[in-house]
Design an enzyme around this catalytic site. Structure first.
Site, PDB file in Angstrom:
ATOM      1  N   SER A   1     -14.404   9.845  76.955  1.00 20.32           N
ATOM      2  CA  SER A   1     -14.705   9.269  75.647  1.00 20.32           C
ATOM      3  C   SER A   1     -15.223   7.843  75.782  1.00 20.32           C
ATOM      4  CB  SER A   1     -13.451   9.250  74.782  1.00 20.32           C
ATOM      5  OG  SER A   1     -13.053  10.550  74.462  1.00 20.32           O
TER       6      SER A   1
ATOM      7  N   HIS B   1     -16.490  15.573  78.453  1.00 18.72           N
ATOM      8  CA  HIS B   1     -15.533  15.449  79.542  1.00 18.72           C
ATOM      9  C   HIS B   1     -16.175  14.992  80.840  1.00 18.72           C
ATOM     10  CE1 HIS B   1     -12.732  17.160  76.801  1.00 18.72           C
ATOM     11  NE2 HIS B   1     -11.773  17.231  77.703  1.00 18.72           N
TER      12      HIS B   1
ATOM     13  N   GLU C   1     -25.342  21.439  47.285  1.00 18.80           N
ATOM     14  CA  GLU C   1     -23.992  20.980  47.569  1.00 18.80           C
ATOM     15  C   GLU C   1     -24.055  19.520  48.017  1.00 18.80           C
ATOM     16  OE1 GLU C   1     -22.084  23.072  46.042  1.00 18.80           O
ATOM     17  OE2 GLU C   1     -20.750  23.510  47.698  1.00 18.80           O
TER      18      GLU C   1
ATOM     19  N   LYS D   1      -1.419  12.278  68.595  1.00 17.32           N
ATOM     20  CA  LYS D   1      -2.188  11.493  67.629  1.00 17.32           C
ATOM     21  C   LYS D   1      -3.142  12.408  66.848  1.00 17.32           C
ATOM     22  CE  LYS D   1      -4.647   7.113  67.298  1.00 17.32           C
ATOM     23  NZ  LYS D   1      -5.320   6.035  68.018  1.00 17.32           N
ATOM     24  N   ASP D   2      -3.756  13.361  67.554  1.00 16.55           N
ATOM     25  CA  ASP D   2      -4.642  14.314  66.879  1.00 16.55           C
ATOM     26  C   ASP D   2      -3.851  15.191  65.909  1.00 16.55           C
ATOM     27  OD1 ASP D   2      -6.951  13.405  67.958  1.00 16.55           O
ATOM     28  OD2 ASP D   2      -7.154  14.973  69.477  1.00 16.55           O
TER      29      ASP D   2
END
Lengths: 425, 184, 280
Positions: free
Chosen positions: A223, A219, A291, A247-248
């Site tokens: 971005s 922040h 894994e 959108k998220d």
């Protein structure tokens, strides 16, 4: 527009004003993920994976806390206590499968998030620290996942723990004592299980703290975006809420659809069958496989044999085993140095015609490493693993620095707005 | 942006309503989904299948002589089973008309008058009353006495004196035969 | 001047990558040692709406009880679990009461034997793993509770392609069935150690378990002919249930959750389109 109106009406509410005056939490939220946080308007769907990783972390913590209420960390009881969760606890199978597959989907989201950063140059100034915190999150996730995998105390849990802790025995002089210290005994046993359980509960909250720092750093400058061009003014941004919240959320819906499909219809797809055999300290499974999210690292570890070309330069100094261990940890830690290894002035691969290809080869190389890690070290897989390992380090240490100097990038757009009106690609 | 026009054209209002409707319905479905997804986590805290499988206890009464009591464990709690004497039964019936803080007829607290079955947990704060074994204080009414805060229970397990508000509870039980009860 | 150099280097890397991918195609040596890939069976529990065939699971329990239970335990299964595969409460009680279990100590401090109740586990053929190993030539017969999840690529899965298993994705149930029906004469020249049997599907082909199923080895009460393949099918179905008793509930809930999420995600997408309409 109208989104502002409910917010301001909300801020006029008496209770809200009372709290806001004493602790400005509502404006804090608004500036973090609300209409007060401007985000580049051209963010594509690759930018969804940060919030998806956050969702995965929350799923892991919530399901994990409930699992702890039913789990017993003791070598004689652990396996059966997990099976009791699967069979007797109300909906226990769901919670356990959510946690088990949640780990895989957490890594899927994070790996895509990392590759997105690599493609669009999100690690470059002024986001180097943001990137480094991200690498720390990856390391903490790997440690957490490894210790969590030990807890069901199946064959893979036990032998995975044995193999990975034995890595530290490669360290000269103190190696053996260090391993004994890690185990709290002479083999992986009850003391090991208990300390891993303790740390497995602690580390997720360390990750949570790192995530908060990660978002804080994000922040500070906002971005990055697909063009890699800095935000020049308000015409380049839109408020985070409602544009990116919705959108998220939509991304989360799609993510949950895929994730829960595995939980309900292929819950053991990512797992290893051997882990449904209780741990037996006297019988090693035919091939021990970690894994899937550790497979590339595992392939790098195993690539280091006495015949491996990358080992020769250091063969007078250390054993191949130690070199493998250093290379494995180095392959992750090196990621933190990418902001300086990549010498290009241009952020986004959109305007780097050659890097773009090397990026995809690097992705392919990483997938090949993963497949090598899944197979026994014999035949073609040995050579393939060594070629892929060499390329991995060549990409980071040779290609990235040289390419930044040699490559002739395309012209970057004037601004984000300019790129939207005349679409690149 | 909407400030530019104080009276928006009707098409825009229409658009606005449709959007609000979509927002409200999506938010509702999302909230319902979130609430439902929390249920498995809460429900997992309820007793598990293996715990519920042990929810009943079967007791053989044959070895208990008149005037003797035994304590059995049912769902982790002590259950008092007393083979009452004739005198105790008479007393319990006579006290039906006494001043009772929690009025109940003795006949309603037993299936067979000889056998008194009740959960041995004081209704005040959960201590276990005395009176099961020979020589333990039985309180002023010849039944049970809770040492924690001095509650006295009579020969029917009813509260007579002290801070406890209710009689000792009678669990659901049935006689499977003359000498076998199943509690729970 | 510079560009061709980079392009050449790039072409070389690309070729190398292509060669690596091509190298992935041949199956590995380990696949050969493990024997042929088990045939895919048509289990009723497969797919999005799969369920266990009750009659088959019950017959499978009979096979387990009369054949397998002589050597293999089923530690994670309690008698009460049998209610899930269609036995009534009274039947479960009766099945449990066929066996005794040690309980105690009683009021005199002594252990005593009593009949098993539905909350008790299935009996073990051996008192402990050492005894099991001693009675079976040094290797204890594995517990069967999770066997279909613990073999091949594990429990039932709707997704059958895998990068991790390019040789093919086989569920444990298919492997167990193949193993039970995979006994045959050792090929000429195969050296068979004493006590071993030749099995087409067992890794290394030498298995310590003698062929457990023989034609008409059990008598099914529902009149089904007890062929080896029938018994193998039924007992595998039973063991698939013991390994994944939650399977039916999982798939039922899964279908509902998927439908709900599809609707919600569709609404979120519509809302996203609406909200973004003034940007695009």
């Amino acid at each position: 527009m109208s989104e502002q109106q409910p917010t301001s009406k909300f801020m006029q509410n008496g209770v809200v004003k009372w709290i806001e005056h004493r602790m400005p939490i509502f404006s804090f939220i608004d500036h973090s993920v609300g209409s007060g946080y401007p985000a580049p308007k051209n963010l594509n769907y690759w930018w969804n994976f940060g919030s998806l990783a956050g969702l995965a972390l929350i799923i892991m913590i919530v399901s994990g806390i409930v699992l702890v209420m039913h789990y017993t960390p003791h070598t004689t009881l652990a396996f059966n206590s997990v099976e009791r969760i699967m069979r007797d606890v109300n909906g226990g199978w769901l919670i356990r499968y959510l946690h088990m597959n949640g780990a895989s989907f957490f890594f899927i989201a994070v790996y895509i998030h990392i590759f997105r950063g690599l493609y669009f140059g999100s690690y470059k100034y002024p986001r180097e620290l943001l990137w480094i915190i991200g690498v720390l999150i990856l390391l903490a996730m790997m440690a957490t996942a490894f210790m969590g995998y030990v807890l069901p105390w199946g064959q893979m849990s036990y032998w995975g723990a044995t193999v990975i802790t034995n890595l530290f025995s490669a360290i000269p002089v103190v190696g053996e004592s260090l391993v004994t210290l890690l185990w709290g005994g002479f083999v992986v046993d009850n003391p090991t299980l208990n300390r891993f359980f303790s740390l497995h509960y602690l580390l997720p909250f360390v990750i949570l703290g790192l995530v908060i720092m990660h978002i804080w750093a994000l922040h500070t400058f906002g971005s990055n975006n697909p063009t890699g061009v800095d935000v020049k003014g308000p015409q380049d941004t839109i408020p985070f809420h409602p544009y990116f919240t919705i959108k998220d959320l939509y991304g989360m819906g799609v993510f949950m659809l895929i994730f829960l499909f595995f939980v309900f219809f292929a819950p053991n797809y990512f797992g290893e069958a051997d882990n449904y055999i209780p741990a037996d300290s006297l019988a090693t499974p035919p091939h021990i496989v970690p894994e899937w999210y550790f497979l590339p690292s595992y392939a790098i570890l195993r690539a280091f044999t006495n015949e491996f070309i990358l080992y020769w330069p250091v063969s007078w100094l250390m054993t191949a085993k130690l070199a493998g261990v250093i290379a494995m940890f180095g392959s992750i830690i090196l990621l933190a140095l990418i902001p300086w290894l990549d010498t290009s002035k241009v952020r986004s691969a959109r305007y780097r015609p050659v890097y773009k290809w090397f990026f995809w080869i690097f992705v392919l190389d990483w997938i090949v490493l993963g497949m090598v890690g899944a197979h026994p070290a014999e035949g073609i897989w040995v050579v393939l693993g060594q070629v892929a390992t060499t390329y991995y380090f060549a990409h980071l240490l040779v290609i990235l620095p040289i390419l930044g100097v040699l490559e002739r990038p395309l012209a970057t757009p004037e601004s984000i707005s300019a790129s939207v009106t005349q679409p690149a690609e | 942006m909407s400030d530019t026009a104080s009276t928006p054209p009707s098409a825009e209002i229409d658009e606005q309503t449709r959007r609000d409707f979509l927002l409200v319905s999506t938010a509702t479905v999302g909230a319902v989904g979130t609430a439902l997804s929390l249920w498995p986590f809460v429900n997992s805290l309820n007793p598990a299948a293996d715990t519920l499988a042990l929810a009943t206890t079967e007791v053989n009464l044959a070895p208990i002589a008149e005037g003797q009591s035994i304590t059995v464990v049912w769902q982790g709690k002590p259950v008092f089973i007393r083979h009452r004497t004739k005198a105790e039964i008479e007393q319990a019936k006579a006290d039906d008309s006494a001043a009772l803080p929690d009025p109940a007829k003795d006949a309603d607290r037993v299936i067979k008058p000889d056998w008194l079955v009740m959960v041995g947990v004081c209704t005040h704060l959960g201590c276990i009353p005395l009176g099961q074994k020979e020589g333990e204080p039985k309180g002023d009414f010849g039944g049970w006495f809770c040492p924690c805060h001095g509650s006295h229970y009579d020969t029917s397990g009813r509260i007579r004196k002290g801070p406890a508000p209710l009689n000792l509870p009678v669990p659901t039980y049935e006689f499977q035969s003359d000498t076998q009860v199943k509690i729970g | 001047m510079m560009k061709p150099t980079i392009k050449t280097a790039f072409a070389a890397v690309l070729t190398a990558a292509a060669v690596s991918v091509a190298a992935l195609a041949p199956t590995t040596a380990q696949a050969a040692a493990a024997g042929p890939k088990p045939e895919v069976q048509d289990w009723t529990f497969k797919g999005l709406f799969g369920t266990f065939d009750r009659a088959s699971v019950q017959r499978g329990y009979q096979v387990y009880k009369e054949v397998c239970a002589a050597c293999h335990s089923l530690n994670l299964i309690k008698f009460r679990n049998l209610a899930d595969i269609g036995y009534s409460e009274a039947q479960v009680k009766a099945l449990a009461a066929e066996y005794e279990i040690e309980d105690g100590p009683n009021d005199d401090g002594e252990m005593f034997m009593r009949k098993r109740t539905p909350s008790d586990p299935m009996p073990s053929p051996f008192p402990n793993a050492k005894a099991a190993a001693a009675a079976n030539g040094g290797k204890a017969p594995p517990d069967l509770s999770l066997i279909t999840k613990a073999r091949a690529q594990g429990g039932d899965s709707v997704i059958k392609v895998s990068m991790k298993h390019p040789g093919g994705f086989t569920i444990g149930a298919d492997y167990v069935y193949a193993l039970l029906t995979g006994y045959e004469e050792a090929p000429d020249g195969f050296e068979m150690p004493p006590g071993g049997s030749y099995n087409k599907y067992f890794p290394g082909h030498v298995i310590a378990m003698a062929p457990p199923l023989v034609e008409e080895g059990v008598e099914f009460s529902d009149g089904t002919k007890a062929t080896v393949s029938q018994m193998a099918h039924d007992v595998t179905m039973f063991l698939a249930w013991t390994a994944e008793p939650e399977l039916e509930a999982r798939k039922r809930l899964g279908v509902k959750v998927m439908l709900f999420l599809l609707a919600l995600t569709g609404m979120l997408y519509a809302l996203k389109r609406k909200i973004w309409s003034d940007i695009h």
